[in-house]
Enzyme design. Structure first.
Site, PDB file in Angstrom:
ATOM      1  N   LYS A  93       1.082  -1.225   0.231  1.00 41.54           N
ATOM      2  CA  LYS A  93       0.320  -0.167  -0.099  1.00 41.54           C
ATOM      3  C   LYS A  93       0.964   1.530   0.005  1.00 41.54           C
ATOM      4  O   LYS A  93       1.641   1.595   0.993  1.00 41.54           O
ATOM      5  CB  LYS A  93      -0.435  -0.099   1.430  1.00 41.54           C
ATOM      6  CG  LYS A  93      -1.681   0.802   1.268  1.00 41.54           C
ATOM      7  CD  LYS A  93      -2.787   1.230   2.742  1.00 41.54           C
ATOM      8  CE  LYS A  93      -3.567   2.670   2.718  1.00 41.54           C
ATOM      9  NZ  LYS A  93      -3.499   2.637   4.670  1.00 41.54           N
ATOM     10  N   ASP A 143      -2.479  10.769   2.916  1.00 42.01           N
ATOM     11  CA  ASP A 143      -3.723   9.932   3.143  1.00 42.01           C
ATOM     12  C   ASP A 143      -4.720  11.071   4.224  1.00 42.01           C
ATOM     13  O   ASP A 143      -4.427  11.165   5.360  1.00 42.01           O
ATOM     14  CB  ASP A 143      -4.237   8.860   4.079  1.00 42.01           C
ATOM     15  CG  ASP A 143      -5.178   8.242   4.118  1.00 42.01           C
ATOM     16  OD1 ASP A 143      -6.311   8.736   3.650  1.00 42.01           O
ATOM     17  OD2 ASP A 143      -5.895   7.219   5.201  1.00 42.01           O
ATOM     18  N   LYS A 197      -9.987  12.781   7.818  1.00 46.84           N
ATOM     19  CA  LYS A 197      -9.534  12.489   8.824  1.00 46.84           C
ATOM     20  C   LYS A 197      -9.735  13.692   9.956  1.00 46.84           C
ATOM     21  O   LYS A 197      -9.906  15.004   9.911  1.00 46.84           O
ATOM     22  CB  LYS A 197      -8.298  12.499   9.246  1.00 46.84           C
ATOM     23  CG  LYS A 197      -7.860  10.783   8.006  1.00 46.84           C
ATOM     24  CD  LYS A 197      -6.738  10.640   8.283  1.00 46.84           C
ATOM     25  CE  LYS A 197      -6.441   9.193   7.538  1.00 46.84           C
ATOM     26  NZ  LYS A 197      -7.050   8.361   8.191  1.00 46.84           N
ATOM     27  N   ASP A 207       1.441   6.445   5.358  1.00 40.93           N
ATOM     28  CA  ASP A 207       0.445   5.293   5.196  1.00 40.93           C
ATOM     29  C   ASP A 207       1.634   4.738   3.613  1.00 40.93           C
ATOM     30  O   ASP A 207       0.660   4.094   3.307  1.00 40.93           O
ATOM     31  CB  ASP A 207      -0.718   6.217   4.709  1.00 40.93           C
ATOM     32  CG  ASP A 207      -1.300   5.662   4.427  1.00 40.93           C
ATOM     33  OD1 ASP A 207      -1.438   4.311   5.768  1.00 40.93           O
ATOM     34  OD2 ASP A 207      -2.695   5.897   4.587  1.00 40.93           O
ATOM     35  N   ASP A 247     -11.951   6.746   3.993  1.00 45.78           N
ATOM     36  CA  ASP A 247     -11.197   7.204   4.377  1.00 45.78           C
ATOM     37  C   ASP A 247     -10.569   5.418   4.613  1.00 45.78           C
ATOM     38  O   ASP A 247      -9.569   4.986   5.547  1.00 45.78           O
ATOM     39  CB  ASP A 247     -10.676   7.564   5.544  1.00 45.78           C
ATOM     40  CG  ASP A 247      -9.651   7.175   6.470  1.00 45.78           C
ATOM     41  OD1 ASP A 247      -8.589   8.076   5.477  1.00 45.78           O
ATOM     42  OD2 ASP A 247      -9.462   7.270   7.790  1.00 45.78           O
ATOM     43  N   GLU A 288      -9.479   3.402   2.300  1.00 42.35           N
ATOM     44  CA  GLU A 288      -9.015   3.878   0.320  1.00 42.35           C
ATOM     45  C   GLU A 288      -7.042   2.706   0.411  1.00 42.35           C
ATOM     46  O   GLU A 288      -7.184   1.861  -0.538  1.00 42.35           O
ATOM     47  CB  GLU A 288      -8.251   5.046  -0.025  1.00 42.35           C
ATOM     48  CG  GLU A 288      -6.583   5.466   0.680  1.00 42.35           C
ATOM     49  CD  GLU A 288      -6.844   5.454   2.136  1.00 42.35           C
ATOM     50  OE1 GLU A 288      -5.717   5.079   2.406  1.00 42.35           O
ATOM     51  OE2 GLU A 288      -7.611   5.335   2.684  1.00 42.35           O
ATOM     52  N   ARG A 326      -7.350  -0.791   0.803  1.00 41.27           N
ATOM     53  CA  ARG A 326      -7.893  -1.837   0.162  1.00 41.27           C
ATOM     54  C   ARG A 326      -8.064  -1.960  -0.293  1.00 41.27           C
ATOM     55  O   ARG A 326      -8.060  -3.159  -1.206  1.00 41.27           O
ATOM     56  CB  ARG A 326      -8.983  -2.386   1.400  1.00 41.27           C
ATOM     57  CG  ARG A 326     -10.395  -1.764   2.080  1.00 41.27           C
ATOM     58  CD  ARG A 326     -11.176  -1.642   2.653  1.00 41.27           C
ATOM     59  NE  ARG A 326     -10.960  -1.008   3.644  1.00 41.27           N
ATOM     60  CZ  ARG A 326     -11.516  -1.445   4.774  1.00 41.27           C
ATOM     61  NH1 ARG A 326     -12.438  -2.154   5.161  1.00 41.27           N
ATOM     62  NH2 ARG A 326     -10.281  -0.282   5.853  1.00 41.27           N
TER      63      ARG A 326
END
Length: 514
Positions: free
Chosen positions: A276, A281, A288, A299, A358, A360, A362
């Site tokens: 990933k 993010d 967030k 991230d 959020d 994201e 996956r």
């Protein structure tokens, strides 16, 4: 980068800025560890007593400095705690040596050369000490200190930061022995790639965009004979990578999917690694809350780990084919961003209702996993800072392992333990899958709140090809360390999971995939 040498000199004769020795915690006070015999002799056999007088106990992480006797060629002795004295017929663990060396190397920042006289009974001990010292010496100073301060950086004078310890001289090793040479070479290659991954994680997101990360991977590929393919936004659109595009469409920095291919002429197995790589993010439209955005440059730690592992495998010449997939995107809110309620068509053809932008990671991983599975690897492992739920479950230092094969999950857990990375096997409860049912699409990107880390794992499983052995490492806790440094772990990016991935590649090369 800190240099490493295997020295044939003795502790009493080597010239250096400092000499590092080990001290263990005994039942009746500190105990001088093997490797420091010459130093203890210089103190007339009273080094343990002197250390105790100075308050040393031998506890892990403890550092005690004292002036060296005139009979030694160093001005300073640094005694570093190894923890409890081992039981009879047992030796200090590799991790205790690794952590002690890391503490010492960090404490010696600004020094030109330090000799390490910690316990060495075999090449594995030498490798652990070398790893700890080279990882502990790491610091990220690229954005600190101006031109004027740079002149004082080596000593730490002025406002500039101290530079890392310049050279580690490892005593007690055997420079002419093949096993020790190999141990040193492995430690250098591995730690250089871990530290490069740390640099990537620590780089501000305005400089490390998906395009910039892809450029770093391309340059490394040319240097180490790794084939690199970069899919830009046009290629992603043409290929139907709806998950990666959906996450990245709110940013002015378009996404990338990077494939790194290391091949070996004698390889019998292929290992695929998927990372990933959300270079920043914000949470997207599902923004967030305050206090959760400041460290979100980290991230992309999963992609950094995969990148480092592939390059390390190439540098070590492992007889295994390793393919790395870096799913790179920036998750931002804008007029073009994916909205909660939107439906994305993934590379696999499945549709996903986005209930939370959020969640994201996956989405980008789903596309990359499907693409990686098309090449039918013998096993596939994805690595991601995926869920805050995993941090709640396992804390800040332990990553979770989920898999579609219990033996493979156990094998990875054992490998992580062997290399000194904290992990824990986690289940994939089938009853949690129903929570991701969507009335609109094939699946939603959110499910039950409780067990959220497991729900994310179940989502990823949907994109793994039939019959392919797969594991998912959620490194959300240990990937980025916000507290004070400890052992060989710095503040900031840690390089979590890289040692586990490289050892897995070595095991695969040896025919022991697990």
């Amino acid at each position: 980068m800190t240099a490493l040498t295997l020295s044939t000199a003795g502790a009493a004769t080597l010239r250096a800025d400092a000499l590092v020795v080990g001290v263990a915690k005994g039942a009746k006070g500190p105990v001088v560890a093997p490797g420091a015999e010459a130093v203890d002799k210089a103190f007339d056999g009273k080094l343990a007593s002197v250390l105790e007088t100075l308050g040393a106990s031998g506890a892990e992480g403890e550092v005690t400095k004292l002036p060296a006797p005139s009979s030694l060629k160093v001005p300073v002795i640094m005694a570093v705690g190894l923890g409890p004295v081992p039981e009879k017929d047992e030796a200090f663990t590799a991790e205790s040596l690794r952590r002690a060396a890391g503490v010492a190397a960090r404490a010696l920042a600004g020094s030109k050369k330090a000799a390490f006289a910690l316990p060495v009974e075999a090449s594995e001990d030498a490798e652990a000490i070398a790893e700890g010292a080279l990882l502990g010496a790491y610091s990220f100073t690229a954005y600190q200190g101006g031109e004027k301060d740079a002149k004082n950086a080596k000593t730490g004078n002025g406002n500039g930061p101290k530079q890392p310890l310049a050279e580690v001289a490892l005593l007690g090793a055997k420079p002419r022995d093949k096993a020790y040479k190999a141990a040193a070479e492995r430690a250098i290659a591995l730690t250089e790639e871990i530290n490069r991954a740390r640099d990537l994680v620590n780089t501000p997101p305005n400089d490390l965009t998906p395009e910039a990360f892809a450029a770093v991977a391309t340059a490394a590929g040319k240097e180490h004979g790794i084939k690199v393919q970069v899919l830009d936004e046009k290629a992603l659109l043409k290929g139907g990578f709806g998950g990666i595009l959906g996450v990245g469409q709110g940013s002015q920095n378009p996404p990338r999917l990077v494939k790194l291919s290391y091949t070996h002429s004698k390889a019998a197995k292929t290992l695929a690694l998927v990372g990933k790589g959300i270079t920043y993010d914000s949470g997207g439209i599902s923004l967030k809350p305050a206090g959760h955005n400041e460290t979100m440059k980290c991230d992309m730690s999963g992609a950094a780990a995969v990148f480092a592992a592939v390059v390390a495998a190439a540098r070590l010449g492992l007889a295994v084919n390793v393919t790395g997939w870096l799913a790179l995107a920036e998750n931002m809110p804008s007029g073009s961003a994916t909205r909660p309620g939107d439906v994305l068509r993934m590379y696999s053809g499945k549709t996903v209702e986005v209930l939370n932008t959020d969640a994201e990671g996956r989405l980008v991983l789903g596309d990359a996993l499907t693409r990686a599975c098309e090449e039918n690897p013998d096993a596939i492992v994805d690595v991601a800072t995926l869920t805050g739920a995993m941090v709640m479950a396992l804390g800040n230092r332990t990553f979770g392992i989920m898999a579609n094969d219990d033996a493979f999950r156990t094998s990875i857990h054992e490998i992580a333990e062997e290399v000194g990375e904290q992990s824990w096997p986690m289940p994939l409860p089938t009853e949690l899958r129903k929570g991701m049912d969507s009335p609109t699409a094939d699946i939603a990107n959110m499910g039950e709140r409780m067990g959220g880390g497991l729900v994310a794992g179940l989502f990823l499983k949907e994109f793994v090809g039939e019959g392919i052995t797969w594991a998912h490492l959620d490194i959300a806790g240990p990937a980025f360390h916000e507290g004070a440094p400890f052992g060989y772990t710095p503040k900031g990016g840690t390089g979590s999971a890289i040692r586990t991935l490289v050892k897995l590649a070595e095991r695969t090369a040896d025919g022991d995939l697990g």
